[in-house]
Every structure is written in C-alpha cells, then in structure tokens.
Write a protein that holds these residues in place. Structure first.
Motif, PDB file in Angstrom:
ATOM      1  N   ASN A   1      -5.642  27.501  -7.360  1.00  0.00           N
ATOM      2  CA  ASN A   1      -6.288  26.238  -7.703  1.00  0.00           C
ATOM      3  C   ASN A   1      -5.867  25.132  -6.757  1.00  0.00           C
TER       4      ASN A   1
ATOM      5  N   GLN B   1      -7.152  22.477 -14.718  1.00  0.00           N
ATOM      6  CA  GLN B   1      -7.844  23.725 -14.400  1.00  0.00           C
ATOM      7  C   GLN B   1      -6.952  24.932 -14.670  1.00  0.00           C
TER       8      GLN B   1
ATOM      9  N   ARG C   1     -14.186  32.777 -20.528  1.00  0.00           N
ATOM     10  CA  ARG C   1     -13.953  31.773 -19.484  1.00  0.00           C
ATOM     11  C   ARG C   1     -15.208  30.981 -19.128  1.00  0.00           C
TER      12      ARG C   1
ATOM     13  N   GLN D   1     -15.886  28.194 -11.585  1.00  0.00           N
ATOM     14  CA  GLN D   1     -14.527  28.125 -12.125  1.00  0.00           C
ATOM     15  C   GLN D   1     -14.085  29.480 -12.667  1.00  0.00           C
ATOM     16  N   ALA D   2     -14.976  30.146 -13.403  1.00  0.00           N
ATOM     17  CA  ALA D   2     -14.627  31.458 -13.957  1.00  0.00           C
ATOM     18  C   ALA D   2     -14.517  32.504 -12.851  1.00  0.00           C
TER      19      ALA D   2
ATOM     20  N   GLN E   1      -7.837  27.891 -17.347  1.00  0.00           N
ATOM     21  CA  GLN E   1      -8.073  29.258 -16.878  1.00  0.00           C
ATOM     22  C   GLN E   1      -7.020  30.229 -17.392  1.00  0.00           C
TER      23      GLN E   1
ATOM     24  N   ASP F   1     -10.742  36.313 -20.309  1.00  0.00           N
ATOM     25  CA  ASP F   1     -11.835  36.375 -19.343  1.00  0.00           C
ATOM     26  C   ASP F   1     -13.204  36.366 -20.007  1.00  0.00           C
TER      27      ASP F   1
ATOM     28  N   ALA G   1     -15.239  27.122 -19.640  1.00  0.00           N
ATOM     29  CA  ALA G   1     -15.432  26.369 -18.402  1.00  0.00           C
ATOM     30  C   ALA G   1     -16.646  25.460 -18.492  1.00  0.00           C
TER      31      ALA G   1
ATOM     32  N   ALA H   1     -11.005  32.749 -11.262  1.00  0.00           N
ATOM     33  CA  ALA H   1     -10.045  33.489 -12.079  1.00  0.00           C
ATOM     34  C   ALA H   1     -10.265  34.995 -12.002  1.00  0.00           C
TER      35      ALA H   1
END
Length: 425
Positions: free
Chosen positions: A146, A332, A344, A130-131, A336, A341, A348, A134
């Motif tokens: 997404n 999501q 994340r 997931q991270a 995000q 960052d 997440a 991004a």
C-alpha cells in the motif's frame, strides 16, 4: 485466501505487483491531468467557485447510487476485467472531451455530463482495484505494498498536474484531454496482463442483505469504521483541492501553470511520506499515527487558507499531502487486512463511497462554502473543523486509537467475526 505464488520474492521483483503498480501510475497521472484541465476549463467558462464544486457533486451522485452494485461486481467478477474496462471507458470519455474542445461544442453542461460518466466508472474501478491489490501480494507484504502504491501514485501526481497545466497553457484543453485518453487506455492494457492464481468467487442470489453486507461488516468493527469515517469527515470539511483554481488565479496570481504547481505540491508531500512508509512501515501505535496525521492535515489546511505567498502555499500543501498519505495507508491496510477476501469488494465499495464522499462531495461543499463565505474563510474554517473532528473521533472510536501493529490485524480479530463467517453471502 492463499498467498500469491511469487510471495517469496521481494515486492519489486513480483511481476503481478509490478504490472499493478505501473498501471496505477498511468491511471493516477491521467486522473491528475484531467482534474487540472476540467477545473481550469470550467472556471474559465463559468467564472464560478460554485461551478467548481458541482464538478465534485456530479461525480459523487453516480458513486452513491451504484455503491451496492459495484462492491458485488468486485466480489463476483474478474477484478482485472472490471478495472480495465473502467479505465478504458475513462480513456474514451477523455477523448470525447478533447474532440468537443477542438470542435467548439463543449460547454460546461457537456463537461458535467462527461464528468458524471467518470464518476460512474470510478465507482466500479475503485473497489475492484483495491481488492485486486490484496490478491496479487502476500498478506505479510500488504502494508508495504500500500505504501509503495501510494508512493508511485504520488510520483505520478507530482508530474500529472504540472503536465496538465503546461499542456493546457500550450495547446488549450484538448491537449491534456488527449494525453489522458492515451494513458488511461494503456493503463487498461497493463491491468489485463496481470497473471495470478484463480480466486474462488461467491455465488448465489442477489438480495438486499448481500448488497448491504459491506456496510454491515464495517459497522461491526469499530476500528475499521472509525478509520474510514475519520478520513471521510476530515477531508469532506477540510479539503481545499476544489478551490485551487480560485487560489491560483485570484489570490496567488499564478495562472494555469501555478495551478499545476499547487496540485503537485500535495503530491510531493505525499510522495515523501509514502516513500518513508515503504522504507520504514509503521510499527507500534498505528491508530494514534492516523489521528495525528489527520490533525496535521487540518493544520496545514489552515496555513494554506491564510497564505498569500506561492512558496508558503506550496509548503502548506506539501504538509497536507504528507499527512493525507499516512492516513490513507493506515486506513487502506486496516480495511484490507481486516476483511476476508470474499468480502473485500463489498467492503472496498463502502470504503470507496466514503472516499468519494470526502473527495467529490467535499469539492461541492468547498465550492458552496466559498460562494457563501469567500474562499479564504471557507478553507480556514474547514481546517479548524478537521482538527475538531480528530478530537471527537478520539472519544467516539477508542478502538481506532488502540490499534497497534497493522500486520497483526486479521479478519478474525474483531468481535462478531466468527458469527458472520458462516453467513457471509
């Protein structure tokens, strides 16, 4: 975080995103083949709805125990390496299932043990993946990315269950497990091929505060907390996926091929919704759209629970799948876009724990309720419970209902962020 270098190109021409997407498709295809094979084999060995629920429980326990560590790993290690290692481990575990099926020593106990390994690897993979998304697309493209990721994943999910069911019917359980192993290993290779700018990683001593910082971050943001908990509770009590083998064999008399069709129906609805969202991203009132989608998820579950027709069951599950994707894309994107960052991975990981709670623990809940009340009553009550949850969340989380445009969400919007920015571990 600076936007990735290829951000000037359309998403479908950005090599890092295309590699990410291709790897995700293979991983989703493998996962759905595995779910069908494991579910049918366990039910064939045990003839127990409760045993189907245990499949979810043994995956959830490692996720629950490992969540604080998995989030930190996604923030401090190379997210590509973490994702690839987990998918490679899944491939080897699937190979063990195939070997055990061929040799005849694989019983329900061994299946539960190997499935627990799947749970542990997914606990690390989900926050890292997931991270990673991004990090490979520009912020302005994240909501569309997404939706595209959901659409390709759903496309794989349409074919995956059907392929798993057909392979099982043709060659026994070893055939789909061998396919899972090959696809998972190829997915791992594609992740390692992603090239992107190096990202600074936080350092420092690992403390309890650092490990729990993802949960603290979410609790300070009611809109984000409302989104992730709504999805968790709704699917936990309303999810019927664990009972599909029961419906396929005992209620609809459809066999393993029918089980694959039922699982694919969820993905067909999800694909339609995700393609629509990729073409026409949500505009205004995104929070209200999520609430409406979860209510439709519950309504479709009620119709499926009462159905004795394969055609009606397929239509109801398609509605459930479409509604679920809308909810997932909003959740999501909120998580995000609303998280810096450097946080994340940990945020997440908490999000993944909530997803695991709804999916894996939801399977255990569904199996237990079916053993207690019967499958039809369990599914129908779960659907009505989901619609009740929506009404409660509208009252308890007005910040979620008030979310307007997803692209306007930033980590600096939520109250308290400025104070936390200087103390993020």
């Amino acid at each position: 975080m600076a936007d990735p270098a290829p951000a000037t190109l359309p998403l479908w021409r950005q090599p890092p995103f295309l590699l990410f997407l291709s790897s995700r498709v293979l991983s989703a295809f493998a996962l759905q083949m595995q779910v069908v094979a494991v579910g049918w084999q366990v039910y064939a060995l045990t003839d127990s709805a409760f045993a189907l629920g245990l499949i979810g429980l043994v995956q959830f326990v490692p996720m629950l125990l490992l969540t604080p560590v998995t989030g930190l790993a996604a923030d401090r290690l190379d997210r590509r390496a973490v994702t690839a290692a987990c998918r490679a481990a899944n491939g080897l575990a699937a190979a063990a299932l195939a070997a055990g099926s061929l040799a005849g020593w694989l019983d329900a106990g061994w299946i539960f043990a190997i499935v627990a390994l799947f749970g542990a690897t997914r606990a690390f993979e989900m926050p890292a993946s997931q991270a990673l998304l991004a990090s490979v697309v520009a912020t302005k493209d994240l909501a569309r990315a997404n939706a595209l990721a959901a659409s390709t994943g759903q496309a794989a999910t349409i074919a995956g269950p059907a392929a798993g069911g057909l392979l099982y019917a043709a060659g026994g359980p070893a055939a789909p497990y061998a396919g899972v192993a090959a696809l998972a290993l190829l997915s791992a290779v594609l992740v390692l091929l992603i090239r992107m700018a190096a990202q600074p990683r936080p350092r420092g001593r690992v403390t309890l505060e650092v490990l729990l910082s993802g949960l603290v971050f979410l609790r300070a943001r009611p809109a984000l907390m409302g989104a992730v908990t709504l999805d968790m509770v709704a699917v936990l009590i309303g999810g019927a996926a664990a009972l599909l083998p029961v419906y396929a064999r005992d209620i609809l008399d459809a066999g393993p091929w029918g089980l694959g069709i039922l699982r694919s129906a969820l993905a067909v609805g999800g694909l339609a919704a995700s393609l629509w969202l990729a073409w026409r991203p949500l505009g205004r009132r995104a929070g209200r759209s999520m609430l409406r989608a979860v209510a439709l998820f519950g309504a479709g579950t009620v119709v499926f629970g009462l159905s004795e027709s394969l055609a009606l069951s397929v239509l109801a599950l398609a509605l459930v799948g479409a509604a679920d994707v809308v909810s997932v894309v909003v959740r999501q994107s909120l998580v995000q876009l609303g998280t810096p960052d450097e946080m994340r991975g940990r945020v997440a990981a908490v999000n993944s724990l909530f997803i695991g709670t709804s999916n894996q623990l939801g399977e255990f809940y569904a199996g237990s309720m079916a053993a207690l009340l019967g499958p039809v009553a369990a599914v129908v009550l779960g659907g009505f419970g989901t619609m009740t949850v929506v009404l409660l969340w509208m009252r308890w989380f007005p910040a979620l209902r008030a979310v307007d445009r997803l692209e306007d969400v930033t980590p600096h919007q939520s109250p308290g962020h400025a104070a936390m920015r200087h103390t993020l571990p």
